[in-house]
Write a protein that holds these residues in place. Structure first.
Motif, PDB file in Angstrom:
ATOM      1  N   SER A  16      33.161  35.915  26.644  1.00 22.46           N
ATOM      2  CA  SER A  16      34.586  36.005  26.935  1.00 22.46           C
ATOM      3  C   SER A  16      34.845  36.585  28.318  1.00 22.46           C
ATOM      4  CB  SER A  16      35.287  36.873  25.885  1.00 22.46           C
ATOM      5  OG  SER A  16      34.715  38.176  25.896  1.00 22.46           O
ATOM      6  N   LEU A  17      33.814  37.252  28.907  1.00 25.26           N
ATOM      7  CA  LEU A  17      33.984  37.841  30.233  1.00 25.26           C
ATOM      8  C   LEU A  17      33.567  36.876  31.345  1.00 25.26           C
ATOM      9  CD1 LEU A  17      32.889  41.563  29.866  1.00 25.26           C
ATOM     10  CD2 LEU A  17      35.184  40.615  30.012  1.00 25.26           C
ATOM     11  N   GLU A  18      33.209  35.641  31.000  1.00 26.46           N
ATOM     12  CA  GLU A  18      32.823  34.651  32.004  1.00 26.46           C
ATOM     13  C   GLU A  18      33.878  33.562  32.092  1.00 26.46           C
ATOM     14  OE1 GLU A  18      28.689  33.021  32.583  1.00 26.46           O
ATOM     15  OE2 GLU A  18      29.687  31.204  31.837  1.00 26.46           O
ATOM     16  N   ARG A  19      34.172  33.199  33.319  1.00 25.64           N
ATOM     17  CA  ARG A  19      35.082  32.065  33.543  1.00 25.64           C
ATOM     18  C   ARG A  19      34.418  31.122  34.525  1.00 25.64           C
ATOM     19  NH1 ARG A  19      41.504  31.868  35.290  1.00 25.64           N
ATOM     20  NH2 ARG A  19      41.504  29.657  35.849  1.00 25.64           N
ATOM     21  N   THR A  20      34.467  29.840  34.235  1.00 20.04           N
ATOM     22  CA  THR A  20      33.840  28.855  35.124  1.00 20.04           C
ATOM     23  C   THR A  20      34.900  27.971  35.758  1.00 20.04           C
ATOM     24  OG1 THR A  20      33.524  27.294  33.305  1.00 20.04           O
ATOM     25  CG2 THR A  20      31.710  28.826  33.773  1.00 20.04           C
ATOM     26  N   ILE A  21      34.629  27.574  37.003  1.00 18.37           N
ATOM     27  CA  ILE A  21      35.507  26.641  37.726  1.00 18.37           C
ATOM     28  C   ILE A  21      34.633  25.522  38.280  1.00 18.37           C
ATOM     29  CG2 ILE A  21      37.384  26.440  39.403  1.00 18.37           C
ATOM     30  CD1 ILE A  21      37.317  29.444  39.738  1.00 18.37           C
ATOM     31  N   SER A  48      35.702  42.963  42.708  1.00 17.19           N
ATOM     32  CA  SER A  48      34.786  43.604  41.746  1.00 17.19           C
ATOM     33  C   SER A  48      34.400  42.651  40.611  1.00 17.19           C
ATOM     34  CB  SER A  48      35.419  44.880  41.175  1.00 17.19           C
ATOM     35  OG  SER A  48      35.664  45.820  42.199  1.00 17.19           O
ATOM     36  N   VAL A  49      33.838  41.512  40.994  1.00 16.80           N
ATOM     37  CA  VAL A  49      33.316  40.553  40.029  1.00 16.80           C
ATOM     38  C   VAL A  49      31.932  40.106  40.494  1.00 16.80           C
ATOM     39  CG1 VAL A  49      35.585  39.684  39.296  1.00 16.80           C
ATOM     40  CG2 VAL A  49      34.394  38.595  41.231  1.00 16.80           C
ATOM     41  N   GLN A  50      31.266  39.335  39.650  1.00 16.83           N
ATOM     42  CA  GLN A  50      30.005  38.693  40.028  1.00 16.83           C
ATOM     43  C   GLN A  50      30.211  37.192  39.958  1.00 16.83           C
ATOM     44  OE1 GLN A  50      26.577  39.874  37.717  1.00 16.83           O
ATOM     45  NE2 GLN A  50      25.463  37.993  38.226  1.00 16.83           N
ATOM     46  N   LEU A  61      31.948  36.455  36.500  1.00 17.49           N
ATOM     47  CA  LEU A  61      31.755  37.476  35.471  1.00 17.49           C
ATOM     48  C   LEU A  61      32.508  38.740  35.859  1.00 17.49           C
ATOM     49  CD1 LEU A  61      27.906  37.058  34.962  1.00 17.49           C
ATOM     50  CD2 LEU A  61      29.647  36.506  33.270  1.00 17.49           C
ATOM     51  N   GLY A  62      33.209  39.316  34.906  1.00 21.71           N
ATOM     52  CA  GLY A  62      33.901  40.573  35.167  1.00 21.71           C
ATOM     53  C   GLY A  62      35.316  40.562  34.639  1.00 21.71           C
ATOM     54  N   GLU A  63      35.893  41.745  34.532  1.00 23.78           N
ATOM     55  CA  GLU A  63      37.246  41.856  33.978  1.00 23.78           C
ATOM     56  C   GLU A  63      38.288  41.185  34.860  1.00 23.78           C
ATOM     57  OE1 GLU A  63      38.154  45.874  33.114  1.00 23.78           O
ATOM     58  OE2 GLU A  63      36.568  46.102  31.613  1.00 23.78           O
ATOM     59  N   ALA A  64      38.023  41.141  36.175  1.00 28.41           N
ATOM     60  CA  ALA A  64      38.992  40.539  37.108  1.00 28.41           C
ATOM     61  C   ALA A  64      38.680  39.068  37.371  1.00 28.41           C
ATOM     62  CB  ALA A  64      39.002  41.319  38.415  1.00 28.41           C
ATOM     63  N   ARG A  65      37.989  38.399  36.413  1.00 30.94           N
ATOM     64  CA  ARG A  65      37.566  37.009  36.618  1.00 30.94           C
ATOM     65  C   ARG A  65      38.742  36.068  36.848  1.00 30.94           C
ATOM     66  NH1 ARG A  65      37.618  38.884  31.833  1.00 30.94           N
ATOM     67  NH2 ARG A  65      38.479  37.784  30.024  1.00 30.94           N
TER      68      ARG A  65
END
Length: 337
Positions: A16-21, A48-50, A61-65
């Motif tokens: 749930s913490l990963e978003r893909t584009i 502040s993401v990966q 990856l990260g809360e600010a995805r």
């Protein structure tokens, strides 16, 4: 069967913490990532993401995805429009898409520049885009008003945008000449007697104006326009007694003009001319006890129809992102001196 030791399990980021584009144009994706993925690294640091690249897909990856995805999609759209992505554009996109200079304050209305119709100022060498909502309002005010004020901290583009509009208006034939002026006031230090003729003595004070013009006009053309006095760069004291007609006139560092100088300058406005006054109320270099002409003009003219006042804050800083943080820290600490 003994229970498994949770500490021995590999650490896996929750799905749930990963978003893909997914990006359709691989060439543009390469430009978006930048050389050695430096653009992605800048977004990672600022938000502040990966970010991991998998073919033509970016996984965030990260809360600010979601915020990072908005920034990346906006920058990709910029590339689709044939524009470049530079470090300053990334910094501006991050602030427009979410935080205001690292404060975490949402400012969604500023994403407009990356989401469709752009407001642009064309010059001989480059196209200038206002990067924040305040800058957009400022550009509109410069075109809509014969007299406009731009007030705010250093690095917010007040003078840069004003000079760009001046060049644009001269190129399009709306004015015949450009006049750029500043008070020749030392910033808290005594420089002593400078060598050379009058031009040599005042040019150091005027250098920021030359720098802006060099960004918008080819060197040989600029030199010719200055030689022909189609473009004039002069100290404020040289404006006395003149009537400035069919000209685009910019007074920079207006906080260092006295009340008498400001009145003198404002009353130079002639037929067919436009005037812009820029300044920073926190950087007054006048002697103690001398009232800034910028503050007086703001108080006296605020209700006069046809005069535009535009204000900038630290979130509008378009220099290095650290400048905004420095301004905020000083504002929090209180007046200097």
């Amino acid at each position: 069967m003994p229970p498994s030791d949770p500490s021995s399990a590999p650490s896996v980021a929750p799905e749930s913490l990963e978003r893909t584009i997914e990006f359709s144009d691989n060439r543009l994706l390469i430009e978006l990532c930048g050389e050695y993925d430096r653009n992605l690294a800048q977004v990672e640091q600022l938000v502040s993401v990966q970010i991991n690249r998998r073919g033509n897909i970016l996984a965030i990856l990260g809360e600010a995805r979601d915020r990072a995805a908005e920034v990346l999609q906006g920058l990709y759209e910029r590339l689709e429009q044939g524009k470049q992505v530079e470090p300053g554009d990334i910094d501006a996109a991050v602030r427009m898409g979410g935080s205001a200079a690292g404060t975490g304050v949402r400012d969604g209305d500023q994403i407009e520049m990356f989401k469709g119709g752009t407001l642009e100022i064309g010059t001989r060498k480059k196209t200038v885009e206002p990067r924040t909502k305040a800058q957009q309002d400022y550009v509109r005010a410069l075109y809509d008003n014969e007299l406009a004020f731009g007030i705010g901290p250093a690095g917010t583009g007040k003078t840069y945008i004003a000079v760009a509009v001046a060049v644009n208006q001269m190129m399009s034939g709306h004015v015949d000449k450009i006049i750029l002026s500043r008070p020749a006031v030392e910033a808290g230090e005594r420089l002593g007697f400078l060598p050379g003729d009058m031009k040599d003595k005042v040019d150091p004070y005027m250098q920021p104006l030359y720098d802006a013009l060099n960004d918008f006009l080819p060197g040989k053309q600029l030199a010719k326009l200055i030689e022909e006095k189609t473009i004039e760069i002069a100290p404020l004291a040289f404006m006395r007694g003149r009537t400035l007609s069919n000209a685009y006139v910019v007074l920079d560092e207006a906080q260092n003009a006295t009340s008498m100088q400001m009145k003198m300058f404002l009353t130079r406005l002639g037929q067919g001319s436009r005037m812009v006054i820029t300044g920073d109320r926190t950087q007054v270099d006048l002697p103690r006890g001398v009232t800034s002409g910028l503050s007086d003009a703001e108080r006296i003219l605020k209700d006069v129809p046809g005069i535009g006042f535009n204000y900038f804050t630290a979130k509008d800083v378009v220099r290095h992102h650290m400048v905004a943080k420095i301004i905020q820290a000083y504002d929090k600490d209180g007046p200097v001196g």
